[in-house]
Write an enzyme that holds these catalytic residues in place. Sequence first.
Site, mmCIF file in Angstrom:
data_model
loop_
_atom_site.group_PDB
_atom_site.id
_atom_site.type_symbol
_atom_site.label_atom_id
_atom_site.label_comp_id
_atom_site.label_asym_id
_atom_site.label_seq_id
_atom_site.Cartn_x
_atom_site.Cartn_y
_atom_site.Cartn_z
ATOM 1 N N GLU A 210 0.879 -1.175 0.000
ATOM 2 C CA GLU A 210 0.000 0.000 0.000
ATOM 3 C C GLU A 210 0.910 1.218 0.000
ATOM 4 O O GLU A 210 1.416 1.635 1.042
ATOM 5 C CB GLU A 210 -0.910 -0.022 1.237
ATOM 6 C CG GLU A 210 -1.923 -1.146 1.236
ATOM 7 C CD GLU A 210 -3.092 -0.899 0.278
ATOM 8 O OE1 GLU A 210 -3.343 0.267 -0.084
ATOM 9 O OE2 GLU A 210 -3.752 -1.873 -0.121
ATOM 10 N N CYS A 244 -2.336 9.365 2.427
ATOM 11 C CA CYS A 244 -1.850 8.798 1.153
ATOM 12 C C CYS A 244 -2.728 9.178 -0.027
ATOM 13 O O CYS A 244 -2.244 9.338 -1.140
ATOM 14 C CB CYS A 244 -1.748 7.284 1.264
ATOM 15 S SG CYS A 244 -3.290 6.518 1.787
HETATM 16 P P1 NAD Z 1 7.254 4.994 7.649
HETATM 17 O O1 NAD Z 1 8.513 5.784 7.633
HETATM 18 O O2 NAD Z 1 6.537 4.855 8.920
HETATM 19 O O3 NAD Z 1 7.603 3.573 7.038
HETATM 20 C C1 NAD Z 1 6.663 2.523 6.954
HETATM 21 C C2 NAD Z 1 7.274 1.271 7.519
HETATM 22 O O4 NAD Z 1 8.465 0.958 6.814
HETATM 23 C C3 NAD Z 1 7.655 1.394 8.988
HETATM 24 O O5 NAD Z 1 7.196 0.271 9.684
HETATM 25 C C4 NAD Z 1 9.184 1.476 8.962
HETATM 26 O O6 NAD Z 1 9.766 0.903 10.103
HETATM 27 C C5 NAD Z 1 9.537 0.723 7.724
HETATM 28 N N1 NAD Z 1 10.785 1.200 7.106
HETATM 29 C C6 NAD Z 1 11.144 2.487 6.913
HETATM 30 N N2 NAD Z 1 12.341 2.544 6.284
HETATM 31 C C7 NAD Z 1 12.723 1.264 6.077
HETATM 32 C C8 NAD Z 1 13.877 0.663 5.462
HETATM 33 N N3 NAD Z 1 14.852 1.381 4.947
HETATM 34 N N4 NAD Z 1 13.920 -0.680 5.420
HETATM 35 C C9 NAD Z 1 12.922 -1.433 5.921
HETATM 36 N N5 NAD Z 1 11.826 -0.911 6.509
HETATM 37 C C10 NAD Z 1 11.727 0.409 6.593
HETATM 38 O O7 NAD Z 1 6.193 5.562 6.656
HETATM 39 P P2 NAD Z 1 6.388 6.405 5.338
HETATM 40 O O8 NAD Z 1 6.990 5.544 4.309
HETATM 41 O O9 NAD Z 1 6.992 7.724 5.612
HETATM 42 O O10 NAD Z 1 4.832 6.621 5.033
HETATM 43 C C11 NAD Z 1 4.377 7.586 4.187
HETATM 44 C C12 NAD Z 1 4.144 6.985 2.820
HETATM 45 O O11 NAD Z 1 3.217 5.917 2.938
HETATM 46 C C13 NAD Z 1 3.537 7.948 1.830
HETATM 47 O O12 NAD Z 1 4.126 7.757 0.594
HETATM 48 C C14 NAD Z 1 2.082 7.542 1.786
HETATM 49 O O13 NAD Z 1 1.448 7.868 0.590
HETATM 50 C C15 NAD Z 1 2.182 6.070 1.993
HETATM 51 N N6 NAD Z 1 0.958 5.555 2.555
HETATM 52 C C16 NAD Z 1 0.198 4.735 1.798
HETATM 53 C C17 NAD Z 1 -1.006 4.272 2.282
HETATM 54 C C18 NAD Z 1 -1.876 3.383 1.453
HETATM 55 O O14 NAD Z 1 -2.811 2.834 2.011
HETATM 56 N N7 NAD Z 1 -1.618 3.216 0.172
HETATM 57 C C19 NAD Z 1 -1.412 4.636 3.555
HETATM 58 C C20 NAD Z 1 -0.590 5.444 4.312
HETATM 59 C C21 NAD Z 1 0.595 5.904 3.814
#
Ligand code: NAD
Length: 505
Positions: A210, A244
């Site tokens: 997602e 998102c």
């Molecule tokens: P985040 O930084 O919380 O990361 C998400 C998860 O990935 C966390 O559990 C984190 O520990 C893990 N993570 C982060 N970096 C990592 C790495 N290098 N290696 C392994 N795991 C790692 O969240 P984010 O990515 O900043 O979230 C925002 C993004 O998520 C936006 O792009 C948003 O559009 C997207 N999003 C999508 C949805 C959807 O339903 N499609 C919903 C919410 C957010």
Amino acid sequence: MADYSEMIAGLRKAFNSGVTKTYEWRKKQLEGVLTLLDENRDRIAQCLKDDLNKPSLEAAVYEIDFSRNDLIETMNNLKDWMKPEKVKKGLLNIMDTAYIQREPYGVALVMGAWNYPIQITVVPLFGAIAAGNCVVLKPSELAGSTAKALEELIPKYLDNECVKVVNGGIPETTALLKERFDYIFYTGNTMVGKIIMRAAAEYLTPVTLELGGKSPVFVDENSDLNLVARRVTWGKLVNAGQTCIAPDYVMCKKELQEKLVEECKKSINEYYGDPAKSQDYCRIINERHLKRIKKLIDGSGDVVVGGDVDEEQKYVAPTILTNVKESDPVMMEEIFGPVLPIMPVNNAEEAITHINKGEKPLAMYVFSKDHEVAKKFLDNTSSGGFVFNDTMMHAGLMSLPFGGVGSSGIGSYHGMHTFDTFSHKRAVLERKHGGEAMVAIRYPPYSEKKGSIVKWIMKKTPQKSGIQTLIPYFLFGTIFAVLFKKFEQLMTRGVRKKGTPYARK
Ligand code: NAD
């Protein structure tokens, strides 16, 4: 580096015991999630306040009650969803039983993001449980208060042998990803999505990703701009744009810009008054994201509304940029903040060309009084979701699958779609032990006669239109009815039917 192999081995052992496959276990766990949400509403709301300054109404509606409603839908329908699904059969299988049996994958990893840290973790968690899986839940470390609360609460309400919570950052996630899972459900940015998929490839683990991206808005001249402004600014400013499916940017004719900005100003004022003082306006999750958003504002178009950034308060004012160009920094990445760029285009075709130059968006929003405009975008673009004349509302309709396409994601969830996501669809064909003579035709040695019979049995014909299609059904139906009547007479000879007088023939 942490080692989770023992934990995963424990979960796999629990899964292999078969306990999670029973309806009773699944139901009990779902009830546990419901009690967790109900007994801890205030605590959860406080955590969301601490993490994002989330207003209590947003905490209730978009996090707790959103998850709760989806959960109740799952509880109400679980028995039916677990039932085998009958499928259509052909002549070849007329005597067989054919159905799809949804079965759990095994041990699932659910990784959540920070922006809706309850909804995004809890919905896939109970979906995985409903489908009969064991789960490792990894909340986002960036929403630290909520992650801590989940780590503390989940063991109190759910079966600890089958559900585990792991908190931590990149090192912990990296260690977790070294383990073999049977399913990975990840929510977060596209770049990390690729890391997840690479790790999953090692064991050919199926994934749902997602992800995010730039969700465009097109405003047709034949629109009520006051209504457009109200719906777009709402979608943009809930959670301070950290959603998102937030409308990322607007495309409209240059002539509409000024009026649209005026209407947006009115809406922002009506919703928040002074946003810096409003209790209903969120803050940016951390300094890194705040600085990133500030850079986007500084480098793109003309700031006509807002633009203020307070680093200490992690506050970014609702901001509108006009005359934005395709090459501006704000158009190069998902904004994920309260900034609305308006990029002038000459017409819908130009907007479509722009959209198709980029990655497929997670959501797309089109405003017009003319449905043909919606059709034009639907026919000529692709996106995870599409809403005509509003923003974000598709996410609340559980019957619609929620997810992306291309770089905005793989797979979908919500309602029954979550259950399906976490279930392997096993194809089951049950045949009778006897009847060998009926199938002997398939065995070698082959002959022309055998071949033509097999071909006749297997032959599919293109569908005919109208009355032609009904003729075979009519003929078959008549023959079947006559045969059935004869069969019934044969079987009931000498047997007295309930309520009918005994009549020996
Ligand atoms: P985040 O930084 O919380 O990361 C998400 C998860 O990935 C966390 O559990 C984190 O520990 C893990 N993570 C982060 N970096 C990592 C790495 N290098 N290696 C392994 N795991 C790692 O969240 P984010 O990515 O900043 O979230 C925002 C993004 O998520 C936006 O792009 C948003 O559009 C997207 N999003 C999508 C949805 C959807 O339903 N499609 C919903 C919410 C957010």
